[in-house]
Design a protein around this motif. Structure first.
Motif, mmCIF file in Angstrom:
data_model
loop_
_atom_site.group_PDB
_atom_site.id
_atom_site.type_symbol
_atom_site.label_atom_id
_atom_site.label_comp_id
_atom_site.label_asym_id
_atom_site.label_seq_id
_atom_site.Cartn_x
_atom_site.Cartn_y
_atom_site.Cartn_z
ATOM 1 N N ARG A 1 5.872 0.875 -36.948
ATOM 2 C CA ARG A 1 4.975 2.005 -37.227
ATOM 3 C C ARG A 1 5.762 3.217 -37.746
ATOM 4 N NH1 ARG A 1 -0.521 3.913 -34.946
ATOM 5 N NH2 ARG A 1 -0.431 6.104 -35.427
ATOM 6 N N ARG B 1 -5.026 -3.973 -23.841
ATOM 7 C CA ARG B 1 -3.635 -3.514 -23.821
ATOM 8 C C ARG B 1 -2.952 -4.053 -22.563
ATOM 9 N NH1 ARG B 1 -5.127 -2.119 -28.199
ATOM 10 N NH2 ARG B 1 -5.218 -0.036 -29.063
ATOM 11 N N LYS C 1 -0.067 -4.973 -27.268
ATOM 12 C CA LYS C 1 -1.397 -5.525 -27.561
ATOM 13 C C LYS C 1 -1.450 -6.949 -27.014
ATOM 14 C CE LYS C 1 -3.353 -3.043 -31.456
ATOM 15 N NZ LYS C 1 -3.710 -3.066 -32.874
ATOM 16 N N CYS D 1 -5.205 4.686 -34.960
ATOM 17 C CA CYS D 1 -5.236 4.304 -36.374
ATOM 18 C C CYS D 1 -4.229 5.101 -37.215
ATOM 19 C CB CYS D 1 -6.653 4.548 -36.900
ATOM 20 S SG CYS D 1 -6.829 4.207 -38.649
ATOM 21 N N HIS E 1 6.590 -2.854 -32.391
ATOM 22 C CA HIS E 1 5.522 -2.070 -33.014
ATOM 23 C C HIS E 1 5.980 -0.647 -33.299
ATOM 24 C CE1 HIS E 1 2.385 1.020 -32.438
ATOM 25 N NE2 HIS E 1 1.823 0.338 -33.423
ATOM 26 N N TYR F 1 -4.832 -10.999 -31.206
ATOM 27 C CA TYR F 1 -4.354 -10.580 -32.530
ATOM 28 C C TYR F 1 -3.572 -11.652 -33.287
ATOM 29 C CZ TYR F 1 -5.829 -6.003 -30.944
ATOM 30 O OH TYR F 1 -6.591 -4.957 -30.483
ATOM 31 N N ARG G 1 -1.401 3.100 -30.247
ATOM 32 C CA ARG G 1 -1.924 2.229 -31.305
ATOM 33 C C ARG G 1 -3.089 2.877 -32.059
ATOM 34 N NH1 ARG G 1 0.932 -2.791 -30.452
ATOM 35 N NH2 ARG G 1 0.214 -3.137 -32.565
HETATM 36 C C1 HEM Z 1 -13.320 4.844 -40.979
HETATM 37 C C2 HEM Z 1 -12.227 4.150 -41.165
HETATM 38 C C3 HEM Z 1 -11.345 3.573 -40.089
HETATM 39 C C4 HEM Z 1 -11.614 3.336 -38.779
HETATM 40 C C5 HEM Z 1 -12.896 3.639 -38.025
HETATM 41 C C6 HEM Z 1 -10.420 2.760 -38.194
HETATM 42 C C7 HEM Z 1 -10.297 2.398 -36.865
HETATM 43 C C8 HEM Z 1 -9.151 1.889 -36.305
HETATM 44 C C9 HEM Z 1 -9.025 1.506 -34.924
HETATM 45 C C10 HEM Z 1 -10.127 1.589 -33.887
HETATM 46 C C11 HEM Z 1 -7.760 1.067 -34.734
HETATM 47 C C12 HEM Z 1 -7.147 0.510 -33.434
HETATM 48 C C13 HEM Z 1 -7.209 -0.984 -33.493
HETATM 49 C C14 HEM Z 1 -6.855 -1.686 -32.206
HETATM 50 O O1 HEM Z 1 -6.874 -1.106 -31.147
HETATM 51 O O2 HEM Z 1 -6.576 -2.872 -32.284
HETATM 52 C C15 HEM Z 1 -7.088 1.157 -35.992
HETATM 53 C C16 HEM Z 1 -5.778 0.798 -36.188
HETATM 54 C C17 HEM Z 1 -5.174 0.832 -37.420
HETATM 55 N N1 HEM Z 1 -5.709 1.258 -38.607
HETATM 56 FE FE1 HEM Z 1 -7.546 2.053 -38.865
HETATM 57 N N2 HEM Z 1 -9.470 2.646 -39.163
HETATM 58 C C18 HEM Z 1 -9.980 3.145 -40.332
HETATM 59 C C19 HEM Z 1 -9.334 3.243 -41.539
HETATM 60 C C20 HEM Z 1 -8.041 2.884 -41.763
HETATM 61 C C21 HEM Z 1 -7.333 3.060 -42.994
HETATM 62 C C22 HEM Z 1 -7.889 3.750 -44.237
HETATM 63 C C23 HEM Z 1 -6.093 2.517 -42.819
HETATM 64 C C24 HEM Z 1 -4.939 2.390 -43.773
HETATM 65 C C25 HEM Z 1 -4.453 3.198 -44.499
HETATM 66 C C26 HEM Z 1 -6.009 2.034 -41.461
HETATM 67 C C27 HEM Z 1 -4.897 1.438 -40.911
HETATM 68 C C28 HEM Z 1 -4.772 1.124 -39.574
HETATM 69 C C29 HEM Z 1 -3.564 0.577 -38.991
HETATM 70 C C30 HEM Z 1 -2.263 0.251 -39.714
HETATM 71 C C31 HEM Z 1 -3.811 0.410 -37.630
HETATM 72 C C32 HEM Z 1 -2.855 -0.125 -36.571
HETATM 73 C C33 HEM Z 1 -2.176 1.025 -35.894
HETATM 74 C C34 HEM Z 1 -1.201 0.597 -34.843
HETATM 75 O O3 HEM Z 1 -1.401 -0.414 -34.181
HETATM 76 O O4 HEM Z 1 -0.206 1.305 -34.682
HETATM 77 N N3 HEM Z 1 -7.211 2.265 -40.854
HETATM 78 N N4 HEM Z 1 -7.943 1.666 -36.942
#
Ligand code: HEM
Length: 540
Positions: free
Chosen positions: A197, A448, A170, A515, A193, A175, A513
């Protein structure tokens, strides 16, 4: 007037240190016209006249001082101004003509300096995404949006960046401002990461989420009871605040095992929702003014509490509570060998059990993970819920169709309707997909970096260049989604059309990456919305 005496120490041939004091330099001009330092005692005198002044300076420091002194004439304002002009002119020339990204199209001001982006982030309050969309119309599908970064708007390029194979970091500039560089969500480095993860991902698998349906159900029932009670007393309900409390109660208990019971609060803890939504300003400002965030964070919480508004106070109280709870859970997890007790399903236990080295299991890192995970879970899901509720209750035809489908499913299913049944309802699923299309959590680009050159059309993007796309712009591309701003679940009803959009529908991002919490988010949306649509009418 030269007003300080330089003292130079010389280590004599014989043991002992002798001090030689020099005259003020005006009194000792050299024959070359430059100031020189002249010994009162003379070079041959070294052992004979040790002076009583006891300032011992090592020779290297003394030489440095002499050197600095000899440079003093360089530090006049004219020279400094000249140096600054030369520096910035050279930098501008480099960025505009010699930089590896110089040949990419885009506004010259953006290529010159990040202050271009800062203007839209800070002064225009977060309008850079909108500006980027305008710039693409002017300059084409690939543009340089800062001296160091590229942006692409072509959906065909999406799976070239957001993919599982390869090494993808990233972009730290985006960030790091969150001040949680060692968390899964904000960490930049590919390998770090991956390890972070891997430690938490098992807790959020589809199977694990399916096994925690009782937790989601419990909160759906609690919210329904509160709506019943408010309706009976004729009190207006802030449904937006209520769904925020719903997502917080589930995420907190799922992630930390602790119950904060926001749904029981009379105002649903609305201050916390408002301050979470306000985090964007803090982030955008810190992106450009790096000391801004750390300075605010360094102010003692007790001081802030005295002056802050109710919302900020609620937020800080929550943080303090979460910190104390994490400390307690971590101590318990360490003491009880979590490998023996698999019933403990919190992120803290997962991290303690994981293969991460001890340095990654400190309280500081564990709390960073907890704070960012819960932060990622709250308003993301709540925003999607709010957007869907708004559109469905604003359109009686959509409400009637989705309600009929759920009622029919209820007639042949156990009560409550299992998640697996809800997931098969086509119109309900289309409503949720349409909501997530218009509320993809992140309104900005997700840049990225990879270790190989990337190719886009005739363009070669040098390895290591931050390059990103913006899901919101892709989701509102009218070539993919005609009438893109209309809430139209029917666009998802034809399986062939839906399949065609598979690659470019990415509310949870894609690739390494993607979600972590997407299964939990889907389950919350299905369970809560199916109940609300079936049981309640709201006037908006
Ligand atoms: C409708 C609900 C949600 C949407 C639309 C969403 C969307 C996203 C998106 C677009 C990313 C990528 C971010 C990036 O590129 O920087 C992301 C990453 C992430 N989200 Fe969600 N999220 C949602 C709910 C949640 C929930 C409920 C959790 C926790 C339990 C969560 C935990 C995370 C984590 C930890 C990442 C980082 C993943 C990584 O970098 O490996 N998200 N989310």
């Amino acid at each position: 007037m030269w007003c300080c005496w330089l003292v130079r120490c010389t280590i004599s041939q014989t043991p002992g240190v002798y001090l030689h004091t020099y005259l003020p330099t005006q009194q000792a001009e050299s024959h070359e016209g430059r100031p020189s330092l002249k010994s009162t005692g003379g070079a041959n005198d070294q052992r004979s006249t040790p002076l009583p002044i006891c300032i011992l300076l090592p020779p290297a420091l003394t030489r440095a001082m002499e050197y600095i002194y000899s440079l003093r004439s360089l530090f006049g304002w004219r020279n400094l101004a000249g140096a600054a002009v030369t520096y910035y002119a050279t930098l501008a020339f480099y960025r505009l003509f010699l930089h590896p990204l110089a040949r990419f199209p885009g506004p010259k001001l953006a290529a010159l300096s990040r202050w271009y982006e800062a203007y839209y982030d800070v002064v225009q309050n977060g309008q850079y995404t909108k500006k980027i969309a305008e710039l693409h119309k002017q300059y084409g599908p690939i543009i340089r949006i800062s001296p160091f970064e590229l942006h692409v708007i072509d959906p065909a390029f999406y799976d070239k960046i957001y993919r599982m194979d390869g090494r993808w970091g990233k972009y730290g500039f985006m960030y790091d401002a969150f001040g949680a560089k060692s968390s899964t969500v904000f960490g930049s480095d590919h390998d770090a990461h991956k390890a972070h993860r891997a430690a938490i991902a098992p807790l959020f698998s589809k199977a694990k989420v399916a096994s925690r349906q009782d937790l989601i159900r419990k909160n759906v029932d609690k919210l329904s009871r509160r709506i019943d009670a408010l309706a009976a007393s004729g009190t207006t309900l802030n449904l937006g605040a209520a769904v925020s409390a719903f997502t917080r109660d589930i995420a907190n208990e799922y992630i930390t095992g602790k119950q904060y019971n926001e749904l029981d609060r009379e105002d649903f803890g609305i201050g916390l929702s408002i301050s979470s939504q306000g985090a964007g300003v803090f982030w955008r400002t810190t992106k450009h003014i790096r000391w801004f965030g750390p300075t605010l964070r360094s102010i003692p919480i007790d001081w802030v509490m005295k002056t802050a508004d109710e919302g900020t106070q609620q937020f800080l109280r929550y943080l303090q509570q979460s910190e104390a709870d994490t400390k307690e859970t971590l101590a318990a997890a360490r003491a009880s060998d979590p490998n023996d007790d698999k019933s403990q399903t919190t992120v803290v236990h997962e991290i303690v059990r994981s293969k991460l080295p001890p340095s990654e299991k400190t309280f500081e890192r564990v709390f960073e993970e907890i704070a960012t995970l819960t932060g990622a879970a709250f308003e993301t899901t709540a925003s999607a819920l709010r957007l869907i509720l708004f559109h469905v209750y604003s359109d009686p035809e959509i409400l009637q169709r989705v309600r009929a489908e759920i009622v029919a499913a209820a007639a042949t299913s156990p009560d409550p309707i299992p998640l697996t049944t809800l997931e098969k309802l086509p119109y309900l699923t289309a409503v949720l997909m349409e909501g997530l299309r218009l509320s993809p959590a992140i309104g900005t680009r997700s840049a990225r970096l990879t270790n190989k050159d990337l190719v886009y059309g005739d363009w070669r993007i040098p390895a290591g260049t931050p390059v990103g796309m913006t899901t919101l712009l892709m989701h509102t591309d009218e070539k993919l989604y005609p009438e893109p701003l209309r809430f139209n679940p029917d666009r998802w009803m034809d399986p062939t059309d839906r399949k065609a959009l598979d690659k470019v529908y990415a509310p949870f991002s894609k690739g390494t990456r993607t979600c972590v919490g997407m299964h939990l988010a889907w389950a919350e949306l299905y369970q809560l919305l199916s109940t609300l649509f079936r049981r309640f009418d709201f006037e908006i």
